[in-house]
Each structure stands twice: as structure tokens, then as C-alpha cells.
Scaffold this active site. Structure first.
Site, short mmCIF file in Angstrom:
data_model
loop_
_atom_site.label_atom_id
_atom_site.label_comp_id
_atom_site.label_asym_id
_atom_site.label_seq_id
_atom_site.Cartn_x
_atom_site.Cartn_y
_atom_site.Cartn_z
N GLY A 52 0.82 -1.21 0.00
CA GLY A 52 0.00 0.00 0.00
C GLY A 52 0.85 1.25 0.00
O GLY A 52 2.03 1.23 -0.37
N CYS A 53 0.27 2.35 0.42
CA CYS A 53 0.98 3.63 0.44
C CYS A 53 2.28 3.52 1.23
O CYS A 53 2.30 3.05 2.37
CB CYS A 53 0.09 4.70 1.04
SG CYS A 53 0.89 6.31 1.19
N PHE A 54 3.37 3.98 0.62
CA PHE A 54 4.67 3.82 1.30
C PHE A 54 4.89 4.79 2.45
O PHE A 54 5.85 4.66 3.18
CB PHE A 54 5.84 3.86 0.32
CG PHE A 54 5.84 4.96 -0.72
CD1 PHE A 54 5.15 6.15 -0.56
CD2 PHE A 54 6.56 4.80 -1.90
CE1 PHE A 54 5.18 7.15 -1.52
CE2 PHE A 54 6.59 5.79 -2.87
CZ PHE A 54 5.90 6.96 -2.68
#
Length: 229
Positions: A52-54
């Protein structure tokens, strides 16, 4: 109300985020825009994950004892030197990823993998919360046969104990290339504490991670977690 929140989060995402190794690690030629990718220090090992979003994944894994640094970037695709905008088109094959530099005398690869599976939901294909698309898929990149064995074992264990209600869909890919993301994405969680996305999406994930991995946290984050309980 929920739809309105997800719409606002979508707007936030549009502005940001939403050894035996013979592979290459590449720095962008656009000096000053992209983060520098450090070489491992003596005795240091490297692991690469996508979940997912880093922004939240970088923060969560950086709070573990034995983790020296985490670089946000892109991996798993075919495009060379991608930008955030390139990856967001969902056409590069890359996923938002993190490269973890760790001391194996303080944290094992197995414990790092365990933490990775607590830091995101590995059962949702091409999605993490409000973030949708192959650029948000779950991937564990292995560098040798032993890492692949540990990953297979951990996934089997998670499925057998029903840690999640659904089956793990995390891809296991041989590590090839990691491209560091733009400087703006490095340490974003800490540098943008008032961001709507950080408060509504990233922060709950990090707090949940701290509870799950409490004993493996660096002392300062154990103390922070205690204040949130």
C-alpha cells in the site's frame, strides 16, 4: 459521510500518496529530486516490500529495533526511473515499495517479514484502504532461496491460524530493481503530521502496528504507544 471522507482522501492521494543478490539498485539521474539510495553498511542487510501507500509502511518498519533506515520507492515493474506520477498511472507495473536497511544481529529477516504482514492488510488484491490499483498491491521481494522459504512459511502460518479473515494474496517476487522515490515522499509521515490522509489512514495503521509489534519497537516508540493506550 463515509463516501465524502473517501472522496476527500482521494483528493489527498492525487496530491501525494495516497549477499547472493546480483540485482541492480538505481539512482535517478535527476539530481536533487529523487532520494539517494545508500549502499548497505558493513554487516547490514537489505529487504524490500510493497504494502500500500509507502508513507505508513516506511514509518512502521522504521520504528523496529535493528532497522537503521527505510527508503520509499518503486519496485515490481518494468519502467525505468519512474516518477510518482508515472507509477500512479498504473501502467508501469511498479508498486509503491520500501527498502529496509537492517542489522541482522538485532532483528531477523523472519521478524521483519512478520512486521511487514502486521503493517498492512495482505488479503486485499490491488488495494489498501482507499488506495486502489496495482501500484498498491502487496509484494514481498526475496533475494535468495532462504528468504523465499521464510516468506512461504510465514504466509502458510498466517493462513493456518486465520490471522486475517481472508487468504493472503501477497505476491512473492525475486528482487530485481528498486528505484528511490522523490525526496518529498521520504519520511512523509513525520513531516506532514497534520495531513488529512496521515491522520485518517496512515496513523491508525501505524498505531495498530505498534500494538502488534510492541516488544520489537525501539524504546521511543514503545513510550509513544504507551501514551496512546
Amino acid at each position: 459521510m463515509k463516501n465524502i471522507l473517501f472522496y476527500l482522501l482521494g483528493l489527498s492521494l492525487s496530491c501525494g500518496c495516497s549477499d547472493t543478490n546480483t540485482s541492480t539498485e538505481i539512482n535517478s539521474t535527476e539530481e536533487g529530486i529523487f532520494a539517494k539510495l545508500p549502499l548497505p553498511a558493513k554487516g547490514e542487510r537489505v529487504a524490500t516490500f510493497a504494502g500500500g501507500c509507502f508513507w505508513s509502511l516506511s514509518e512502521a518498519l522504521s520504528e523496529l529495533k535493528g532497522v537503521n533506515k527505510v527508503v520509499a520507492g518503486y519496485a515490481g515493474g518494468t519502467a525505468n526511473n519512474p516518477t510518482y506520477e508515472d507509477v500512479s498511472t498504473k501502467l508501469t507495473g511498479h508498486a509503491e515499495s520500501v527498502q529496509v536497511y537492517y542489522d541482522p544481529s538485532l532483528i531477523s529477516y523472519r521478524d521483519l517479514v512478520k512486521a511487514f504482514f502486521f503493517a498492512h492488510d495482505p488479503t486485499t488484491p490491488d488495494r489498501q484502504g482507499p488506495d486502489e490499483g496495482p501500484n498498491y498491491r502487496s509484494i514481498a521481494f526475496y533475494r535468495d532461496i532462504e528468504e523465499k522459504r521464510i516468506l512461504d512459511s510465514m504466509i502458510n502460518q498466517i493462513n493456518n491460524i486465520h490471522q486475517y479473515s481472508d487468504t493472503v494474496v501477497t505476491q512473492l517476487l525475486r528482487f530485481k530493481t528498486f528505484y528511490p522515490a522523490e525526496n518529498d515522499h521520504q519520511g512523509y509521515y513525520r513531516s506532514h503530521p497534520e495531513s488529512t490522509y496521515i491522520l485518517e489512514v496512515s496513523q491508525p495503521k501505524v498505531f495498530k502496528f505498534r500494538k502488534a509489534m510492541y516488544k520489537q519497537l525501539k524504546q521511543e516508540f514503545q513510550s509513544t504507544n504507551d501514551r496512546k493506550l
